[in-house]
Design a protein around this motif. Structure first.
Motif, PDB file in Angstrom:
ATOM      1  N   GLY A   1       0.812  -1.220   0.000  1.00 29.18           N
ATOM      2  CA  GLY A   1       0.000   0.000   0.000  1.00 29.18           C
ATOM      3  C   GLY A   1       0.839   1.261   0.000  1.00 29.18           C
ATOM      4  O   GLY A   1       0.520   2.235  -0.694  1.00 29.18           O
ATOM      5  N   GLU A   2       1.918   1.250   0.764  1.00 30.34           N
ATOM      6  CA  GLU A   2       2.789   2.418   0.781  1.00 30.34           C
ATOM      7  C   GLU A   2       3.514   2.566  -0.548  1.00 30.34           C
ATOM      8  O   GLU A   2       3.816   3.687  -0.976  1.00 30.34           O
ATOM      9  CB  GLU A   2       3.806   2.301   1.926  1.00 30.34           C
TER      10      GLU A   2
ATOM     11  N   ASN B   1       1.016   4.395  -2.525  1.00 33.68           N
ATOM     12  CA  ASN B   1       0.977   5.785  -2.050  1.00 33.68           C
ATOM     13  C   ASN B   1       2.110   6.605  -2.649  1.00 33.68           C
ATOM     14  O   ASN B   1       1.905   7.730  -3.144  1.00 33.68           O
ATOM     15  CB  ASN B   1       1.094   5.830  -0.520  1.00 33.68           C
ATOM     16  N   GLN B   2       3.321   6.063  -2.597  1.00 32.26           N
ATOM     17  CA  GLN B   2       4.480   6.790  -3.102  1.00 32.26           C
ATOM     18  C   GLN B   2       4.466   6.887  -4.626  1.00 32.26           C
ATOM     19  O   GLN B   2       4.902   7.888  -5.196  1.00 32.26           O
ATOM     20  CB  GLN B   2       5.766   6.118  -2.618  1.00 32.26           C
TER      21      GLN B   2
ATOM     22  N   ALA C   1       2.211   9.709  -5.313  1.00 35.58           N
ATOM     23  CA  ALA C   1       2.845  10.974  -4.929  1.00 35.58           C
ATOM     24  C   ALA C   1       3.855  11.443  -5.969  1.00 35.58           C
ATOM     25  O   ALA C   1       4.029  12.650  -6.185  1.00 35.58           O
ATOM     26  CB  ALA C   1       3.522  10.823  -3.568  1.00 35.58           C
TER      27      ALA C   1
ATOM     28  N   ARG D   1      -5.924  11.269  -6.523  1.00 37.29           N
ATOM     29  CA  ARG D   1      -5.244  12.264  -5.682  1.00 37.29           C
ATOM     30  C   ARG D   1      -6.231  13.129  -4.912  1.00 37.29           C
ATOM     31  O   ARG D   1      -6.005  13.475  -3.748  1.00 37.29           O
ATOM     32  CB  ARG D   1      -4.364  13.156  -6.556  1.00 37.29           C
TER      33      ARG D   1
ATOM     34  N   ARG E   1      -8.063   8.482   0.325  1.00 39.16           N
ATOM     35  CA  ARG E   1      -7.144   8.550   1.454  1.00 39.16           C
ATOM     36  C   ARG E   1      -5.938   7.641   1.201  1.00 39.16           C
ATOM     37  O   ARG E   1      -6.003   6.712   0.408  1.00 39.16           O
ATOM     38  CB  ARG E   1      -7.855   8.108   2.737  1.00 39.16           C
ATOM     39  N   LEU E   2      -4.856   7.917   1.930  1.00 40.63           N
ATOM     40  CA  LEU E   2      -3.672   7.069   1.825  1.00 40.63           C
ATOM     41  C   LEU E   2      -4.010   5.638   2.213  1.00 40.63           C
ATOM     42  O   LEU E   2      -4.816   5.391   3.123  1.00 40.63           O
ATOM     43  CB  LEU E   2      -2.558   7.598   2.718  1.00 40.63           C
ATOM     44  N   LEU E   3      -3.390   4.703   1.538  1.00 39.39           N
ATOM     45  CA  LEU E   3      -3.590   3.299   1.866  1.00 39.39           C
ATOM     46  C   LEU E   3      -2.784   2.941   3.109  1.00 39.39           C
ATOM     47  O   LEU E   3      -1.715   3.506   3.357  1.00 39.39           O
ATOM     48  CB  LEU E   3      -3.154   2.425   0.691  1.00 39.39           C
TER      49      LEU E   3
ATOM     50  N   LYS F   1      -0.294   1.178   5.747  1.00 38.52           N
ATOM     51  CA  LYS F   1       0.983   0.487   5.645  1.00 38.52           C
ATOM     52  C   LYS F   1       0.853  -0.929   6.203  1.00 38.52           C
ATOM     53  O   LYS F   1       0.069  -1.190   7.123  1.00 38.52           O
ATOM     54  CB  LYS F   1       2.075   1.231   6.415  1.00 38.52           C
TER      55      LYS F   1
ATOM     56  N   MET G   1      -7.984   0.968  -2.708  1.00 43.07           N
ATOM     57  CA  MET G   1      -7.666   2.023  -3.668  1.00 43.07           C
ATOM     58  C   MET G   1      -8.751   2.135  -4.727  1.00 43.07           C
ATOM     59  O   MET G   1      -9.245   3.230  -5.027  1.00 43.07           O
ATOM     60  CB  MET G   1      -6.320   1.742  -4.334  1.00 43.07           C
TER      61      MET G   1
END
Length: 336
Positions: A70-71, A74-75, A78, A173, A177-179, A181, A190
């Motif tokens: 998930g991170e 996220n990255q 980003a 975006r 929300r962020l997924l 970790k 997502m």
């Protein structure tokens, strides 16, 4: 700006990631490939850096402490510079249809763009048995921009997943929300978070995504999913709490979201029952209680007034039924 950003989350992927990245490089300068080295202990980082050095205008490399899949997403989001965004796991790849897919994506942009571009995905089993395409031709109009009102009924096995979905980057975006970790199966979150903000869709009937099944320790193996049942519960609960179904104005979108939740609740209940531990039973009950607190109407519908009530029967009877359901389902669609 690039047409498409593809993020490739990698953890100890040295043995297979090059097949993935090489398939994406066929897209040329229209594509940004964001390779996420998620704290790997092998040569993943070095391989990633070599790609970054060789293709500096295409490949972006991000090294991070281990945060989970998930991170990685996220990255990737980003760092995305593309108008559209897709996730391809490091043990999977895209087919030779990739350039044609990009051509169609460009044509969509000339017509105002879409929020979601859907393609088929293809199960590639290590033993060659049970390979098949997950196709959406019965549910979605082909080769044109359309809205939810033009969609038809999705079959049980047809879910919109990261394998089939390419989102407009801004949709994710601006609205999701962020997924979490260190939580597996979070890619379902997502997709689910993004869907309520999708109004313009396009479907191309090609087997673009090649989904490899059979690697040892893969997250979709039965024993792994049974151990990680709690991850399914976390993701399912967060999906359910992402929006109130009755607040979704578009009827066909609401119908699809119900279909998605039905399958996710079913998977969570199934693997919790297959775990056969008292702790799993308790955690499953806590999920239902939390969902009923958020939206009692729909939580009770899924738990008590849908076919899921069969696998939710308490005790060993429910566990035996769950085992039988799993066996039948895996024969119909060999998902591991």
């Amino acid at each position: 700006m690039k047409l498409l950003t593809v993020t490739v989350p990698c953890y100890n992927s040295q043995d297979y990631m090059e097949k993935c990245v090489n398939s994406l490089l066929t897209g040329g300068d229209r594509v940004q490939i964001v390779i996420i080295d998620d704290g790997s202990k092998d040569a993943t980082g070095e391989i990633s850096d070599r790609y970054g050095e060789k293709y500096p205008d295409i490949v972006t490399v991000v090294h991070q402490e281990n945060g989970g899949h998930g991170e990685g997403i996220n990255q990737g989001l980003a760092h995305a510079t593309g108008t559209y965004f897709k996730v391809v796991d490091s043990d999977d790849w895209v087919s030779s249809d990739f350039c044609g897919f990009l051509d169609t994506l460009e044509q969509c942009e000339k017509c105002g763009g879409v929020d979601l571009f859907v393609t088929n995905y293809y199960y590639e089993h290590a033993d060659g048995k049970g390979n098949r395409s997950i196709c959406y031709a019965n549910a979605l109009p082909e080769d044109r921009i359309f809205g939810w009102e033009e969609t038809s009924r999705f079959q049980m096995h047809q879910l919109l997943t990261i394998h089939s979905c390419t989102f407009r980057t801004a949709v994710l975006r601006e609205n999701t929300r962020l997924l979490p970790k260190h939580v597996f199966y979070e890619d379902n979150l997502m997709v689910y978070q993004g869907l309520p903000f999708v109004s313009r869709l396009y479907y191309k009937n090609i087997d673009l995504y090649r989904y490899f099944i059979g690697r040892d320790g893969q997250s979709v193996q039965r024993d792994v999913m049974t151990r990680r049942y709690q991850h399914q519960i976390i993701v399912t609960q967060r999906c359910f709490e992402a929006c109130h179904l009755d607040e979704i104005a578009q009827k066909k979108l609401r119908t699809y979201l119900k279909h998605e939740l039905f399958m996710m609740f079913g998977i969570s209940a199934l693997y919790a029952r297959l775990n056969k531990s008292a702790e799993a039973e308790e955690n499953l009950n806590k999920m239902w209680e939390a969902c009923e607190a958020f939206d009692p109407k729909w939580a009770k519908h899924f738990r008590k007034h849908s076919p899921l009530s069969i696998i939710c029967i308490p005790g060993k009877t429910g566990q035996r039924i769950s085992g039988a359901v799993y066996t039948v389902a895996n024969k119909v669609v060999r998902f591991n």
